[in-house]
Scaffold this motif. Sequence first.
Motif, PDB file in Angstrom:
ATOM      1  N   LYS A  80      21.737 -31.691  56.989  1.00  0.00           N
ATOM      2  CA  LYS A  80      20.670 -32.237  57.655  1.00  0.00           C
ATOM      3  C   LYS A  80      19.350 -31.231  57.363  1.00  0.00           C
ATOM      4  N   ILE A  81      19.543 -29.811  57.213  1.00  0.00           N
ATOM      5  CA  ILE A  81      18.500 -28.810  56.699  1.00  0.00           C
ATOM      6  C   ILE A  81      18.032 -29.290  55.522  1.00  0.00           C
ATOM      7  N   VAL A  82      18.753 -29.683  54.609  1.00  0.00           N
ATOM      8  CA  VAL A  82      18.498 -29.770  53.296  1.00  0.00           C
ATOM      9  C   VAL A  82      17.490 -31.182  53.515  1.00  0.00           C
ATOM     10  N   ILE A  83      17.837 -32.131  54.092  1.00  0.00           N
ATOM     11  CA  ILE A  83      17.089 -33.201  54.388  1.00  0.00           C
ATOM     12  C   ILE A  83      15.635 -33.015  54.957  1.00  0.00           C
ATOM     13  N   LEU A  84      15.439 -31.945  56.150  1.00  0.00           N
ATOM     14  CA  LEU A  84      14.438 -31.888  56.661  1.00  0.00           C
ATOM     15  C   LEU A  84      13.725 -30.832  55.672  1.00  0.00           C
ATOM     16  N   ALA A  85      14.191 -29.936  55.079  1.00  0.00           N
ATOM     17  CA  ALA A  85      13.516 -29.236  54.113  1.00  0.00           C
ATOM     18  C   ALA A  85      12.684 -30.001  53.089  1.00  0.00           C
ATOM     19  N   ARG A  86      13.530 -30.909  52.628  1.00  0.00           N
ATOM     20  CA  ARG A  86      12.879 -31.738  51.448  1.00  0.00           C
ATOM     21  C   ARG A  86      11.494 -32.534  51.976  1.00  0.00           C
ATOM     22  N   ALA A  87      11.913 -33.467  53.230  1.00  0.00           N
ATOM     23  CA  ALA A  87      11.069 -33.870  53.743  1.00  0.00           C
ATOM     24  C   ALA A  87       9.699 -33.048  54.180  1.00  0.00           C
ATOM     25  N   ALA A  88       9.672 -31.895  54.531  1.00  0.00           N
ATOM     26  CA  ALA A  88       8.607 -30.973  55.059  1.00  0.00           C
ATOM     27  C   ALA A  88       7.956 -30.672  53.696  1.00  0.00           C
ATOM     28  N   TRP A  89       8.452 -30.144  52.893  1.00  0.00           N
ATOM     29  CA  TRP A  89       7.841 -29.557  51.892  1.00  0.00           C
ATOM     30  C   TRP A  89       7.941 -30.343  50.264  1.00  0.00           C
ATOM     31  N   GLY A  90       8.561 -31.404  50.263  1.00  0.00           N
ATOM     32  CA  GLY A  90       8.439 -32.193  49.095  1.00  0.00           C
ATOM     33  C   GLY A  90       9.050 -31.640  47.915  1.00  0.00           C
ATOM     34  N   VAL A  91       9.799 -30.585  47.843  1.00  0.00           N
ATOM     35  CA  VAL A  91      10.612 -29.900  46.831  1.00  0.00           C
ATOM     36  C   VAL A  91      11.956 -30.308  46.667  1.00  0.00           C
ATOM     37  N   PRO A  92      12.519 -30.270  45.470  1.00  0.00           N
ATOM     38  CA  PRO A  92      13.896 -30.441  45.408  1.00  0.00           C
ATOM     39  C   PRO A  92      14.859 -29.250  46.247  1.00  0.00           C
ATOM     40  N   VAL A  93      15.860 -29.648  47.147  1.00  0.00           N
ATOM     41  CA  VAL A  93      16.711 -28.611  47.605  1.00  0.00           C
ATOM     42  C   VAL A  93      18.024 -29.326  47.678  1.00  0.00           C
ATOM     43  N   ARG A  94      18.880 -28.653  47.263  1.00  0.00           N
ATOM     44  CA  ARG A  94      20.126 -29.091  46.917  1.00  0.00           C
ATOM     45  C   ARG A  94      21.262 -28.378  48.041  1.00  0.00           C
ATOM     46  N   MET A  95      22.511 -29.159  48.285  1.00  0.00           N
ATOM     47  CA  MET A  95      23.551 -28.494  49.098  1.00  0.00           C
ATOM     48  C   MET A  95      23.723 -27.011  48.731  1.00  0.00           C
ATOM     49  N   GLU A  96      23.771 -27.026  47.320  1.00  0.00           N
ATOM     50  CA  GLU A  96      24.529 -25.648  46.530  1.00  0.00           C
ATOM     51  C   GLU A  96      23.284 -24.733  47.131  1.00  0.00           C
ATOM     52  N   ASP A  97      21.947 -24.970  47.566  1.00  0.00           N
ATOM     53  CA  ASP A  97      20.980 -23.839  47.761  1.00  0.00           C
ATOM     54  C   ASP A  97      21.362 -23.351  49.155  1.00  0.00           C
ATOM     55  N   VAL A  98      22.000 -24.071  49.885  1.00  0.00           N
ATOM     56  CA  VAL A  98      22.064 -23.578  51.282  1.00  0.00           C
ATOM     57  C   VAL A  98      23.061 -22.303  51.266  1.00  0.00           C
ATOM     58  N   GLN A  99      22.616 -20.975  52.011  1.00  0.00           N
ATOM     59  CA  GLN A  99      23.156 -20.122  52.228  1.00  0.00           C
ATOM     60  C   GLN A  99      24.015 -20.389  53.469  1.00  0.00           C
ATOM     61  N   ARG A 100      25.443 -20.641  53.220  1.00  0.00           N
ATOM     62  CA  ARG A 100      26.241 -21.289  54.519  1.00  0.00           C
ATOM     63  C   ARG A 100      27.397 -20.323  54.704  1.00  0.00           C
ATOM     64  N   GLU A 101      27.564 -20.382  56.293  1.00  0.00           N
ATOM     65  CA  GLU A 101      28.458 -19.695  56.924  1.00  0.00           C
ATOM     66  C   GLU A 101      28.825 -20.431  58.238  1.00  0.00           C
ATOM     67  N   GLY A 102      30.018 -21.024  58.326  1.00  0.00           N
ATOM     68  CA  GLY A 102      30.383 -21.690  59.461  1.00  0.00           C
ATOM     69  C   GLY A 102      30.898 -20.816  60.694  1.00  0.00           C
ATOM     70  N   ILE A 103      31.540 -21.353  61.996  1.00  0.00           N
ATOM     71  CA  ILE A 103      32.127 -20.716  62.863  1.00  0.00           C
ATOM     72  C   ILE A 103      33.406 -20.408  62.737  1.00  0.00           C
ATOM     73  N   SER A 104      34.193 -20.894  61.877  1.00  0.00           N
ATOM     74  CA  SER A 104      35.584 -20.692  61.864  1.00  0.00           C
ATOM     75  C   SER A 104      36.196 -19.330  61.802  1.00  0.00           C
TER      76      SER A 104
END
Lengths: 333, 333
Positions: A208-232
């Motif tokens: 979802k944040i990848v989608i919003l980022a691309r919609a907001a700034w019109g630049v390529p953003v990929r799932m692999e670009d996300v610095q991701r840490e879950g709650i587990s």
Amino acid sequence: MTQAQSPIRVALLGAGTVGAAVARQLYARGPLLASRVGAPLELSGIAVRDLSRPRDLPGVPEALLTDRPEDLIDGADVVVELMGGIEPAHGLLTRALEGGAQVVTANKQLIAQRGAELEALAAERRVGLDYEAAVAAAVPVVRVVRESLAGDDITWIAGILNGSTNFILDMVARQGMSFEDAKDRAGELGFLEADPTEDLEGIDAAAKIVILARAAWGVPVRMEDVQREGISQLTDHHFDTARGTGQVIKLVATAWRSGTPESPKVEVAVRPVSLAGDDPLALTREGGNTIVIETASAGALRFAGAGAGGEPTASAVLGDVVAAARRVVAGRS
Amino acid sequence: MTQAQSPIRVALLGAGTVGAAVARQLYARGPLLASRVGAPLELSGIAVRDLSRPRDLPGVPEALLTDRPEDLIDGADVVVELMGGIEPAHGLLTRALEGGAQVVTANKQLIAQRGAELEALAAERRVGLDYEAAVAAAVPVVRVVRESLAGDDITWIAGILNGSTNFILDMVARQGMSFEDAKDRAGELGFLEADPTEDLEGIDAAAKIVILARAAWGVPVRMEDVQREGISQLTDHHFDTARGTGQVIKLVATAWRSGTPESPKVEVAVRPVSLAGDDPLALTREGGNTIVIETASAGALRFAGAGAGGEPTASAVLGDVVAAARRVVAGRS
């Protein structure tokens, strides 16, 4: 609107919870939608994988069901994809766009992973590709970043974009439940999938944040670009520490712009954050979603509402269908 | 976008606080806006009443100023009205729409009182009339009710739509100031006009809820239809009573639908209401605006942000200008 308009043919791909809600509302709100569009909307068919499976579609003629989505697409003005998954959704929407149909989808993984390619195709064919329901259901953040804030300079976006993990974290924070018990309870109440990895590891929020980022700034953003840490990896120790200082732990998705407005670089992250108790994100309860968008001129704007569910998601899909149908009517003149 | 597009000519009527901010950002964000529109935006002129008055327009060529708004309008693709007041704004926008220009305005009294007539003219001439900035500055509620929720059935809208009175009420509630002192302080800080009647008597909020109600339900709603009560009759006794029960007094504008979705009747009110301390409207601080919209499918959606100010209002105006300019580009093909 002085002459009668021929109907706008709407093809529905998928009849799960959201698809069924969209089909029901297309019938129930038929006259209302027609008056808003300037032409009647006609559900031309519903493509499903298994024709023999029973469906909860009161008021919808059974003859509309088909297992041949290609035929439906080829005759449609507006194609609505609610199947989920990358294929065959990706192939079908490519066919729809190439054929000149307006496309609406709620498919977050598809838009996160293949959205740039589909948007380029839509622009080339001069049709719309709308996906409000892919992020935060009916909380209208996609349209806001693409249209309302198109004259402004968005500097950052922060959001609680996954209702399942928020439900768990809220039960721990406000009801003092242990983290393990809260996860079990969320599962019992249907807030978690059988395989909860997508939610708990932040993959859903990342899309979802990848989608919003691309919609907001019109630049390529990929799932692999996300610095991701879950709650587990969180433990009751983390929650006790936060509680002791009046703070609340939330799974926060963030996107921010570095570089210049004209040549933006975008960074995206999903991670658990300890927030002050009166932070707008900290106030998000149960399965809700909250998004804060900060811009150079507007300051901080806040948006909140249900982030999931058949009816709220159908509301977002139908808003996009009305916009798509209005484009079809405008293009006829 | 493979061939160079000729510029979109934007005419600005008015160079007050908002007009100056819009003019500055049209220059400062020129390349960004051009990339979003698909064509450059060219400020073709700024109509002002008094050419001799000094203006805060760094970067804007002085030669663009004119006191002949009609000439500007006749050559414009997009006309942006930021003069305020009913006339001459009404006559000028009628001329703009009749000439086929896209129109953007931030003029709440004009849209509240003459919006239905102007919208009918815009529909007849197949041009857009956008007025996001007329309600809650950059909080994008007008686009939300007209577009995002166009597939849903809005049942009610409640909002804190006047930042000046909210500033006063917030100082009383959170800082324990007396009502009289809070009014004086709001005046000193520029939160109240020299004649504060429009704010204190709820006339400003009434205009905004009339605009939202018509946008949401497409029915005629007039200023005279508003059940209106301002805050000027409140006394410290009211505030003490509210405080004693953990409540907060806010000036709340409300619109709700009776009748059916297809044949709606709409009721509108502005009045002081005592709210529970954790109500989303009660949490509105200082000059902020908050709007809650409830629909049949989406449930309750909440929106909040700055409700006034030159830059936030310019953000909303520029979002509408981008949408209008995109329509001009689409219409050229």
